[in-house]
Design a protein around this motif. Structure first.
Motif, short mmCIF file in Angstrom:
data_model
loop_
_atom_site.label_atom_id
_atom_site.label_comp_id
_atom_site.label_asym_id
_atom_site.label_seq_id
_atom_site.Cartn_x
_atom_site.Cartn_y
_atom_site.Cartn_z
N GLY A 48 -3.60 -36.55 -2.44
CA GLY A 48 -4.08 -36.22 -3.78
C GLY A 48 -5.42 -35.54 -3.71
O GLY A 48 -6.04 -35.45 -2.64
N LEU B 83 -2.16 -40.43 -3.36
CA LEU B 83 -1.52 -40.48 -4.67
C LEU B 83 -0.19 -41.20 -4.50
O LEU B 83 0.62 -40.85 -3.65
N TYR C 259 0.22 -40.55 -11.45
CA TYR C 259 -1.03 -39.80 -11.63
C TYR C 259 -2.09 -40.69 -12.28
O TYR C 259 -1.78 -41.68 -12.96
N ASP D 176 -3.86 -34.15 -10.26
CA ASP D 176 -2.85 -34.90 -9.52
C ASP D 176 -1.48 -34.25 -9.63
O ASP D 176 -0.71 -34.20 -8.66
N ALA E 122 0.71 -32.90 -6.54
CA ALA E 122 2.05 -33.45 -6.26
C ALA E 122 3.09 -32.35 -6.14
O ALA E 122 3.95 -32.39 -5.24
#
Length: 314
Positions: free
Chosen positions: A58, A63, A114, A128, A132
């Motif tokens: 992240g 994350l 997130y 985030d 991702a």
């Protein structure tokens, strides 16, 4: 438009409840109440092949992502961003929805945990979401997945994050994603559409709830001119993947979804737009009491996603 009978019954039940509305709680209590409410309205989840909580890089540390694998894994995948106004919602609140997507489409689903406000205000969630999507595009091949068969999806605030992530990463991914699925997305802080004015007291997100979300997510100065907060402000829609945009007739965000569909279509992006006129925002998490959730998920979304993956390379 008129409410369908099941939604009308749901609103009668809600109206007779003595439970305090979420915006009258602090954010931690509101999260607990939101989770509790979904246990009453969500369906029993279907079985999938396997689930695992993993971590991916992240912008400010690892994350968390929940990975759902179908019983017979294929090469398609879905990157999912849950709703909840950027304040509520979690991997658990949208676990059933992600399991249904995985079960019905045969795709591997990645649900993104997130960062939420107010602990992590805007633009943390956006950062985030972008990270991702970049991760999945980059690593798809290493997981025996096709980067050209990624669908980016989300509901409500998560639908807005999905839209922003696609704009912010355009031209930077291994391949253009195959599809975007935006479920009653929140796309315009400016509240210009008639639905935001006509439905200011509509369950489950009356104006008080919307302002509660925005005040936690953005603070006292809402970044109205920032397209990462108001995706409707992006100017270039060309090159974005085909879209299915789902709205509800009794949803303050209805017209934002319709306008966004028009902008995509004007840029030459293939768009399917479906407004379920008799129901309300959040209906996809209400399958136990609203049959429209089943019809939408299993007859519309799953079929449409499969069609988009089949078109890749055809």
């Amino acid at each position: 438009m008129s409410l369908d009978r099941e939604t009308e019954a749901l609103l009668f039940w809600v109206g007779s409840s003595t439970t305090r509305p979420l915006w009258q709680h602090d954010y931690e209590r509101a999260r607990a109440e939101y989770r509790r409410s979904l246990t009453k309205t969500d369906v029993a989840p279907p079985d999938v092949g396997n689930t695992a909580d993993i971590t991916v890089p992240g912008p400010e540390g690892p994350l968390r992502v929940r990975k759902y694998e179908p019983a017979r894994p294929g090469v398609a995948s879905i990157l999912y961003f849950h709703g909840g106004g950027g304040v509520l919602g979690s991997l658990d609140t949208h676990d059933t929805l992600c399991r249904i997507l995985c079960h019905d489409t045969g795709a591997t689903v990645f649900s993104v945990d997130y960062r939420l406000a107010p602990e992590h205000p805007f633009p943390a969630g956006v950062c985030d979401a972008v990270a991702a999507l970049e991760w999945l595009s980059r690593e798809a091949g290493n997981m025996s997945l096709d980067p050209a068969r990624i669908a980016v999806a989300g509901d409500s605030a998560g639908g807005g994050l999905a839209a922003v992530a696609l704009h912010e990463t355009k031209g930077r991914l291994e391949a253009r994603p195959a599809a975007q699925l935006l479920i009653y997305p929140a796309l315009d802080l400016r509240a210009r559409g008639p639905s935001r004015k006509e439905l200011i007291q509509q369950f489950p997100i009356p104006e008080e709830m919307i302002h509660w979300f925005f005040n936690h997510y953005f603070g006292t100065a809402w970044p109205i001119a920032d397209p990462r907060a108001t995706p409707a402000l992006y100017e270039d829609y060309s090159g974005l993947p085909p879209a299915l945009i789902v709205t509800a007739g009794y949803d303050p965000f209805r017209d934002e979804g319709a306008e966004y569909a028009e902008r995509l279509a004007a840029a030459g992006v293939p768009v399917d737009y479906a407004c379920y006129r008799g129901t309300v925002h959040g209906f996809m998490n209400m399958g136990r009491v609203l049959r429209v959730a089943h019809r939408t998920m299993r007859q519309r979304m799953g079929t449409w996603l499969t069609e988009q993956w089949d078109k890749v390379g055809a």
